[in-house]
Design a protein around this motif. Structure first.
Motif, PDB file in Angstrom:
ATOM      1  N   MET A 236      92.470 -13.325 -54.077  1.00 28.01           N
ATOM      2  CA  MET A 236      92.749 -14.143 -55.237  1.00 28.01           C
ATOM      3  C   MET A 236      91.465 -14.853 -55.657  1.00 28.01           C
ATOM      4  N   ALA A 237      91.144 -14.810 -56.954  1.00 26.68           N
ATOM      5  CA  ALA A 237      89.905 -15.389 -57.472  1.00 26.68           C
ATOM      6  C   ALA A 237      90.015 -16.909 -57.547  1.00 26.68           C
ATOM      7  N   LYS A 238      88.893 -17.554 -57.244  1.00 28.37           N
ATOM      8  CA  LYS A 238      88.848 -19.016 -57.285  1.00 28.37           C
ATOM      9  C   LYS A 238      88.745 -19.480 -58.736  1.00 28.37           C
ATOM     10  N   GLN A 239      89.504 -20.500 -59.092  1.00 27.33           N
ATOM     11  CA  GLN A 239      89.468 -21.069 -60.427  1.00 27.33           C
ATOM     12  C   GLN A 239      88.214 -21.938 -60.554  1.00 27.33           C
ATOM     13  N   VAL A 240      87.372 -21.653 -61.521  1.00 26.56           N
ATOM     14  CA  VAL A 240      86.126 -22.379 -61.730  1.00 26.56           C
ATOM     15  C   VAL A 240      86.365 -23.473 -62.764  1.00 26.56           C
ATOM     16  N   THR A 241      85.865 -24.680 -62.482  1.00 31.57           N
ATOM     17  CA  THR A 241      86.052 -25.798 -63.397  1.00 31.57           C
ATOM     18  C   THR A 241      84.872 -25.903 -64.353  1.00 31.57           C
ATOM     19  N   LEU A 242      85.088 -26.611 -65.425  1.00 34.27           N
ATOM     20  CA  LEU A 242      84.035 -26.845 -66.409  1.00 34.27           C
ATOM     21  C   LEU A 242      82.855 -27.573 -65.775  1.00 34.27           C
ATOM     22  N   GLU A 243      83.133 -28.537 -64.921  1.00 31.91           N
ATOM     23  CA  GLU A 243      82.065 -29.297 -64.275  1.00 31.91           C
ATOM     24  C   GLU A 243      81.180 -28.392 -63.421  1.00 31.91           C
ATOM     25  N   GLU A 244      81.800 -27.445 -62.718  1.00 32.27           N
ATOM     26  CA  GLU A 244      81.027 -26.515 -61.898  1.00 32.27           C
ATOM     27  C   GLU A 244      80.126 -25.632 -62.763  1.00 32.27           C
ATOM     28  N   VAL A 245      80.657 -25.184 -63.875  1.00 31.92           N
ATOM     29  CA  VAL A 245      79.867 -24.343 -64.774  1.00 31.92           C
ATOM     30  C   VAL A 245      78.710 -25.145 -65.359  1.00 31.92           C
ATOM     31  N   LEU A 246      78.964 -26.378 -65.744  1.00 26.49           N
ATOM     32  CA  LEU A 246      77.893 -27.214 -66.301  1.00 26.49           C
ATOM     33  C   LEU A 246      76.798 -27.488 -65.278  1.00 26.49           C
ATOM     34  N   GLU A 247      77.195 -27.718 -64.048  1.00 21.45           N
ATOM     35  CA  GLU A 247      76.201 -27.946 -62.991  1.00 21.45           C
ATOM     36  C   GLU A 247      75.336 -26.708 -62.791  1.00 21.45           C
ATOM     37  N   LEU A 248      75.956 -25.538 -62.818  1.00 24.91           N
ATOM     38  CA  LEU A 248      75.188 -24.298 -62.683  1.00 24.91           C
ATOM     39  C   LEU A 248      74.284 -24.080 -63.898  1.00 24.91           C
ATOM     40  N   ALA A 249      74.790 -24.393 -65.091  1.00 24.47           N
ATOM     41  CA  ALA A 249      73.999 -24.204 -66.307  1.00 24.47           C
ATOM     42  C   ALA A 249      72.775 -25.123 -66.319  1.00 24.47           C
ATOM     43  N   LYS A 250      72.892 -26.312 -65.741  1.00 26.97           N
ATOM     44  CA  LYS A 250      71.754 -27.231 -65.673  1.00 26.97           C
ATOM     45  C   LYS A 250      70.606 -26.645 -64.857  1.00 26.97           C
ATOM     46  N   GLN A 251      70.921 -25.763 -63.932  1.00 30.74           N
ATOM     47  CA  GLN A 251      69.909 -25.166 -63.064  1.00 30.74           C
ATOM     48  C   GLN A 251      69.173 -24.007 -63.743  1.00 30.74           C
ATOM     49  N   LEU A 252      69.672 -23.545 -64.863  1.00 33.67           N
ATOM     50  CA  LEU A 252      69.049 -22.422 -65.556  1.00 33.67           C
ATOM     51  C   LEU A 252      67.817 -22.878 -66.330  1.00 33.67           C
ATOM     52  N   SER A 253      66.938 -21.941 -66.572  1.00 35.82           N
ATOM     53  CA  SER A 253      65.778 -22.216 -67.427  1.00 35.82           C
ATOM     54  C   SER A 253      66.262 -22.286 -68.871  1.00 35.82           C
ATOM     55  N   PRO A 254      65.476 -22.903 -69.756  1.00 31.95           N
ATOM     56  CA  PRO A 254      65.887 -22.953 -71.164  1.00 31.95           C
ATOM     57  C   PRO A 254      66.141 -21.571 -71.762  1.00 31.95           C
ATOM     58  N   LEU A 255      65.354 -20.595 -71.391  1.00 34.49           N
ATOM     59  CA  LEU A 255      65.556 -19.239 -71.905  1.00 34.49           C
ATOM     60  C   LEU A 255      66.878 -18.655 -71.412  1.00 34.49           C
ATOM     61  N   ASP A 256      67.195 -18.872 -70.139  1.00 34.58           N
ATOM     62  CA  ASP A 256      68.468 -18.378 -69.610  1.00 34.58           C
ATOM     63  C   ASP A 256      69.653 -19.124 -70.215  1.00 34.58           C
ATOM     64  N   LYS A 257      69.476 -20.400 -70.513  1.00 40.46           N
ATOM     65  CA  LYS A 257      70.546 -21.156 -71.190  1.00 40.46           C
ATOM     66  C   LYS A 257      70.824 -20.547 -72.557  1.00 40.46           C
ATOM     67  N   LEU A 258      69.756 -20.193 -73.265  1.00 38.21           N
ATOM     68  CA  LEU A 258      69.906 -19.563 -74.572  1.00 38.21           C
ATOM     69  C   LEU A 258      70.610 -18.211 -74.443  1.00 38.21           C
ATOM     70  N   ARG A 259      70.235 -17.426 -73.454  1.00 40.44           N
ATOM     71  CA  ARG A 259      70.883 -16.131 -73.222  1.00 40.44           C
ATOM     72  C   ARG A 259      72.371 -16.300 -72.898  1.00 40.44           C
ATOM     73  N   LEU A 260      72.685 -17.331 -72.122  1.00 39.81           N
ATOM     74  CA  LEU A 260      74.081 -17.613 -71.793  1.00 39.81           C
ATOM     75  C   LEU A 260      74.879 -17.904 -73.056  1.00 39.81           C
ATOM     76  N   ILE A 261      74.314 -18.727 -73.920  1.00 41.90           N
ATOM     77  CA  ILE A 261      74.994 -19.077 -75.178  1.00 41.90           C
ATOM     78  C   ILE A 261      75.183 -17.829 -76.037  1.00 41.90           C
ATOM     79  N   GLU A 262      74.149 -16.993 -76.105  1.00 39.25           N
ATOM     80  CA  GLU A 262      74.245 -15.775 -76.913  1.00 39.25           C
ATOM     81  C   GLU A 262      75.312 -14.821 -76.391  1.00 39.25           C
ATOM     82  N   ARG A 263      75.537 -14.810 -75.089  1.00 37.45           N
ATOM     83  CA  ARG A 263      76.546 -13.922 -74.511  1.00 37.45           C
ATOM     84  C   ARG A 263      77.950 -14.480 -74.645  1.00 37.45           C
ATOM     85  N   VAL A 264      78.086 -15.781 -74.573  1.00 37.80           N
ATOM     86  CA  VAL A 264      79.409 -16.405 -74.594  1.00 37.80           C
ATOM     87  C   VAL A 264      79.930 -16.576 -76.023  1.00 37.80           C
ATOM     88  N   THR A 265      79.051 -16.800 -76.979  1.00 36.84           N
ATOM     89  CA  THR A 265      79.462 -17.078 -78.361  1.00 36.84           C
ATOM     90  C   THR A 265      80.344 -15.985 -78.970  1.00 36.84           C
TER      91      THR A 265
END
Length: 78
Positions: free
Chosen positions: A1-30
């Protein structure tokens, strides 16, 4: 069974990304978000036809309400 990921966990992980990777994440999720919003908006709306059926509003009622609304117009204190 897959673990439910919270918004806070995702935000914490996103803070660790480089600005370029943050941009790539936004481009993929949008596009996915746009698709989900389009599907959510495509639901048919409930018809308002017949909403006032059975309500008896007379001309006198309308005149009375207009007098109440416009009774102190224009106000001198403005």
């Amino acid at each position: 069974m897959a673990k439910q990921v919270t918004l806070e966990e995702v935000l914490e992980l996103a803070k660790q990304l480089s600005p370029l990777d943050k941009l790539r994440l936004i481009e993929r999720v949008t596009p996915q978000i746009k698709r989900e919003l389009t599907i959510a908006q495509a639901k048919p709306r409930k018809s308002l036809r017949g909403l006032w059926r059975g309500i008896d509003i007379t001309d006198e009622d309308i005149v009375e309400v207009r007098q109440q609304m416009w009774g102190n117009f224009p106000r001198e204190d403005i």
